[in-house]
Write an enzyme that holds these catalytic residues in place. Structure first.
Site, short mmCIF file in Angstrom:
data_model
loop_
_atom_site.label_atom_id
_atom_site.label_comp_id
_atom_site.label_asym_id
_atom_site.label_seq_id
_atom_site.Cartn_x
_atom_site.Cartn_y
_atom_site.Cartn_z
N SER A 7 0.82 -1.21 0.00
CA SER A 7 0.00 0.00 0.00
C SER A 7 0.86 1.26 0.00
O SER A 7 0.37 2.34 -0.33
CB SER A 7 -0.88 0.01 1.25
N CYS A 69 3.25 -7.14 1.59
CA CYS A 69 2.23 -6.54 2.45
C CYS A 69 1.47 -7.68 3.12
O CYS A 69 0.93 -8.54 2.42
CB CYS A 69 1.30 -5.71 1.58
N ASN A 70 1.46 -7.70 4.43
CA ASN A 70 0.73 -8.77 5.13
C ASN A 70 -0.76 -8.70 4.87
O ASN A 70 -1.43 -9.72 4.74
CB ASN A 70 0.97 -8.67 6.65
N CYS A 178 3.28 -6.66 9.84
CA CYS A 178 2.95 -5.64 8.83
C CYS A 178 4.29 -5.12 8.36
O CYS A 178 5.18 -4.84 9.18
CB CYS A 178 2.13 -4.52 9.46
N1 DGL Z 1 2.28 -2.80 4.91
C1 DGL Z 1 1.02 -3.42 4.94
C2 DGL Z 1 0.99 -4.71 5.71
O1 DGL Z 1 1.99 -5.38 5.73
C3 DGL Z 1 -0.23 -2.61 4.92
C4 DGL Z 1 -0.37 -1.49 5.86
C5 DGL Z 1 -1.60 -0.70 5.52
O2 DGL Z 1 -1.68 -0.22 4.39
O3 DGL Z 1 -2.50 -0.62 6.36
O4 DGL Z 1 -0.01 -5.10 6.27
#
Ligand code: DGL
Length: 251
Positions: A7, A69-70, A178
């Site tokens: 994101s 991205c998780n 995350c």
């Molecule tokens: N970096 C992302 C993750 O690993 C998303 C964070 C987000 O956009 O809320 O979940």
């Protein structure tokens, strides 16, 4: 070429590990900042966004896509693999298994976005790998935005607000589930106090990318955003210490 997306800036914590292992690979990193954050959207919205980002990377010639991205991995990895047979997808998952092996107190904290906890994947992981371990799922709805806004200069009070309840409940191991969170790992460690282990899955994911993706090329890195390119370029400089051009794309 290997495509990566998130994101926003979070997946840069994965990109730097992939780059370290695959110096010759051509990498394209897409930050879907027009839709950031993913972590407070519905699973369906995140699935749509992940499909759009993946399709864009595949059109550019990616032979492998890293869902850095998780949240997007939890919401969409299975759908992406079904929709694009023959493409290698590598995703993130909360590192419940290594955390269960590392804990001495028998209590593990998992820090992630709310949407990551909504997907079935999380309960599956706990069921499979954390028998006899207490796993505290702690959503941090505001952290990804903080990292987007302030890089690693975030207010330590906001970090402590999410870390302390988990530590006070007995956790001695924290999973950074995350990809934004490795950039605030030192603040998380400070809030947690001594004797707490932090687990960042990015190095293990990068090893998996090195195993399954084609790492040959000229060693180029291309940065794209659906948001403001000048802002993303500044964020990259702040978080990775490199000066780079960024192109704006629409999905
Ligand atoms: N970096 C992302 C993750 O690993 C998303 C964070 C987000 O956009 O809320 O979940």
């Amino acid at each position: 070429m290997i495509g990566l997306f998130d994101s926003g800036v979070g997946g840069l914590s994965v990109l730097r590990e992939v780059r370290a292992l695959l110096p010759q690979a051509d990498l394209v990193y897409l930050a879907d900042q027009a839709r950031s954050p993913y972590g407070t959207k519905t699973l369906l919205e995140v699935r749509d966004a992940a499909e759009g980002a993946s399709a864009h990377l595949l059109e550019r010639g990616a032979t492998a896509v890293v869902v850095a991205c998780n949240t997007a991995s939890a919401a969409a990895l299975r759908n992406l693999r079904d929709a694009h047979r023959g493409v290698t997808f590598v995703g993130m998952e909360p590192a419940v298994k290594p955390a269960a092996a590392a804990t001495r107190s028998g209590v593990v904290g998992v820090l992630a976005t709310p949407t990551t906890f909504q997907a079935e994947v999380f309960d599956d992981l706990v069921g499979r790998f954390a028998a006899g371990i207490r796993v505290l799922a702690h959503p941090c709805p505001d952290w990804a935005d903080l990292v987007e806004r302030d890089g690693d200069d975030v207010d330590s009070g906001v970090i402590a607000r999410h870390v302390r309840p988990v530590i006070d409940a007995g956790a001695d191991t924290l999973v950074l589930a995350c990809t934004h969170y490795p950039f605030i790992a030192s603040q998380i460690a400070a809030a947690a106090g001594p004797g707490v282990t932090l687990i960042d899955p990015a190095p293990a994911v990068a090893r998996q990318v090195a195993r399954v993706a084609d790492g040959s090329g000229a060693g180029t890195t291309t940065f794209l955003t659906t948001g403001d390119p000048a802002r993303f370029a500044t964020q990259i400089t702040h978080l990775l210490g490199i000066e780079t051009a960024v192109s704006r794309i629409t999905i």
